[in-house]
Write a protein that holds these residues in place. Structure first.
Motif: not given
Ligand SMILES: Cc1cc2nc3c(=O)[nH]c(=O)nc-3n(C[C@H](O)[C@H](O)[C@H](O)COP(=O)(O)O)c2cc1C
Length: 405
Positions: A189, A244-245, A247-249, A251-252, A276, A279, A328, A331
Motif C-alpha cells: 500500500d 496501470p500500476i 495510474l493506480r498508485m 490516484s491512491q 495521469y 487521476l 474511483l 467495488h
C-alpha cells in the motif's frame, strides 16, 4: 536557431514551479549527462530530472548487459527490465553542469535526483550542493529496486514509512527549493508512504519508480535474463506494461495527500499523460519511451495534448488535475443493474476467426457460436463479462448497454 515556443495552453503548474509544458524526462539514461539534457531541452521537454547523483565515495559500477525488452511482433516495446545503477558522474561535474544548463535554459525546470548513504547527513550535503548550483527542485530517490536496497538505501528506505518521514524531514531542513520524494511501487500500500513523505514536509511526490521483476529465463541455455555471465538479479520493470500500476498508485497518492504529484510509469503517448493528470498528477515524467524512440516523441505529445485541451475547451493541463479521482470508488458500491452484452451492427466486418467463440466457451459463459451465417450470440446465456469484446480484433463485437431490471 529560433526557439519553438510552446502553446500557452500547455503552461503547467507544479506546486510553486511553472513549466512550459507538463512533459519532464525522468531520472534515467536520457538525463545521464549535461549534453543530453541540453539536447532534450532543445527538443522541447518542459523539464528534466537528472540521473540520480550520489556522493563521490559511493562509486557506481554497472554490469553489462543490463537491459531486457519484451516486444510486440512489430518491435513495439511492451515492457522493459533494467538492472542499471545511478549516475557515474561526480558531484562536482553535476554542480558545474546544473549552473551551466540553467543559465542556457532558464525557463526549463531542472530537478536534481539524489541518493546518499544510509546516513541522512550525506543526503543533506548533496541537497545543499545541488541547490547551491541552481537546480529548481530536488527529488529524493528512495525507490531504486535493485542494487541499492542491498546497501540499505533505494527502495529499502521507500518501503519504510518511518524512514521516509525522517529522511524527508532531514533534507527539507536544509533545502530552500521544493523537495519531491520518488516512491517505490514495490509495496503493498503506497498511501502510508505518501503520508510519511507529507509528514516529513515534502513539497511533492514523484511516482512510480520501476516495478521489481524477474524478466525471464532463456530456456535453451537455462540462464536468467539479463544474463550477466550466467547469473542475474531482480530488476526494475518499466514501459507500457507498468502504466496501470502507475495510474493506480498515483490516484491512491492523490486521494491521500494534497501534494503536487509527478506521475511516472509507462507514458509514451499524450493520451497516457492525460490519464495521469486526470487521476491527480500535476505533471508527468517519461523514461523508457524516450530510450526506445528518442527525445523527439515530445513533439507529438505536446501537439496531441494541445489539440485535446482545445477540443475539450480547457485552458491549461492544470484544469485536468484530478478530474476523474471521484470516479474511483469501492467495488461494493459499483452498479450491478447496468449490464453490457455484445452487439453486431456490421456482420460483414467479421473475419470468422473464432477467437470470441473460444474465449467465451473456455473463459466465459458458452454464449457465442460460429454458424454458417456468422457469429450468433445467445443473450440469455451471456453474463456481460465483456471478454468477447476485448478479444475481437476487428471491432465487429460492439458493447451494448442495458438495464437488468
Ligand atoms: C535504465 C533505467 C535507469 C533508471 N535509472 C534511474 C535513476 O537513476 N534514478 C531514478 O530515480 N529512476 C531511475 N529509473 C526509473 C525511471 O526514472 C522511471 O521511474 C521508470 O522507468 C518508470 O517510467 P517509464 O515507464 O517511463 O520508464 C531508471 C529506469 C530505467 C529504465
Amino acid at each position: 536557431m529560433k526557439k519553438m515556443q510552446d502553446s500557452p495552453l500547455l503552461k503547467t503548474t507544479l506546486g510553486s514551479l511553472t513549466l512550459e509544458n507538463p512533459f519532464i524526462l525522468s531520472s534515467a539514461p536520457p538525463t545521464s549527462n549535461g549534453q543530453m539534457i541540453r539536447r532534450a531541452f532543445g527538443a522541447g521537454w518542459g523539464g528534466a530530472v537528472i540521473k540520480t547523483i550520489t556522493p563521490d565515495d559511493m562509486p557506481i559500477r554497472d554490469v553489462s548487459p543490463r537491459f531486457t525488452a519484451w516486444k510486440s511482433e512489430c518491435n513495439d516495446l511492451l515492457g522493459f527490465e533494467n538492472i542499471e545503477l545511478l549516475s557515474k558522474h561526480s558531484v562536482s561535474y553535476w554542480v558545474q553542469e546544473i549552473g551551466a544548463i540553467k543559465s542556457e535554459f532558464p525557463d526549463k525546470i531542472l530537478i536534481a535526483s539524489i541518493m546518499g548513504s544510509p546516513d541522512p547527513a550525506t543526503w543533506q550535503d548533496l541537497a545543499e550542493d545541488v541547490q547551491n548550483a541552481g537546480c529548481d527542485a530536488i527529488e529524493l530517490n528512495v525507490s531504486c529496486p535493485h542494487g541499492m536496497p542491498e546497501a540499505g538505501i533505494g527502495s529499502a528506505i521507500g518501503q519504510n514509512p518511518r524512514m521516509v518521514q525522517d529522511l524527508t524531514q532531514m533534507v527539507v531542513k536544509v533545502a530552500d527549493v521544493p523537495v519531491y520524494v520518488k516512491l517505490t511501487p514495490n509495496i503493498t500500500d503506497i498511501s502510508p508512504v505518501a503520508l510519511a513523505a507529507a509528514l516529513g514536509r515534502a513539497d511533492g511526490i514523484s511516482a512510480i519508480n520501476t516495478v521489481s521483476c524477474m524478466f525471464g529465463i532463456d530456456i535453451d541455455t537455462l540462464t536468467p535474463l539479463p544474463n550477466v555471465d550466467g547469473y542475474s538479479t531482480y530488476g526494475g520493470y518499466s514501459g507500457p506494461a507498468i502504466r496501470p500500476i502507475g495510474l493506480r498508485m498515483v490516484s491512491q497518492i492523490a486521494k491521500t495527500v494534497p501534494l503536487p504529484i509527478m506521475g511516472i510509469g509507462g507514458i509514451s503517448r499524450w493520451q497516457d499523460a492525460v490519464q495521469y493528470l486526470l487521476l491527480g498528477a500535476s505533471a508527468v515524467q517519461v523514461c523508457t519511451a524516450v530510450m526506445w524512440n528518442g527525445y523527439g516523441i515530445v513533439r507529438g505529445m505536446k501537439k496531441g495534448l494541445t489539440d485535446y485541451l482545445k477540443e475539450k475547451e480547457y485552458s491549461s493541463p492544470d484544469e485536468l488535475r484530478g478530474l476523474c479521482l471521484d470516479t474511483l470508488t469501492s467495488h461494493q458500491s459499483l452498479d450491478r443493474k447496468l449490464r453490457i452484452r455484445p452487439h453486431i451492427s456490421n456482420p460483414a466486418s467479421c473475419i470468422r476467426c473464432g477467437r470470441c467463440v473460444i474465449a467465451c466457451r473456455d473463459g466465459g459463459h458458452q454464449a457465442i457460436e460460429l454458424k454458417s451465417d456468422g457469429v450468433v450470440i445467445n443473450t440469455a446465456a451471456c453474463d456481460g463479462c465483456g471478454l468477447c469484446i476485448q478479444i475481437c480484433s476487428t471491432g465487429t463485437l460492439e458493447k451494448e448497454s442495458y438495464s437488468a431490471v
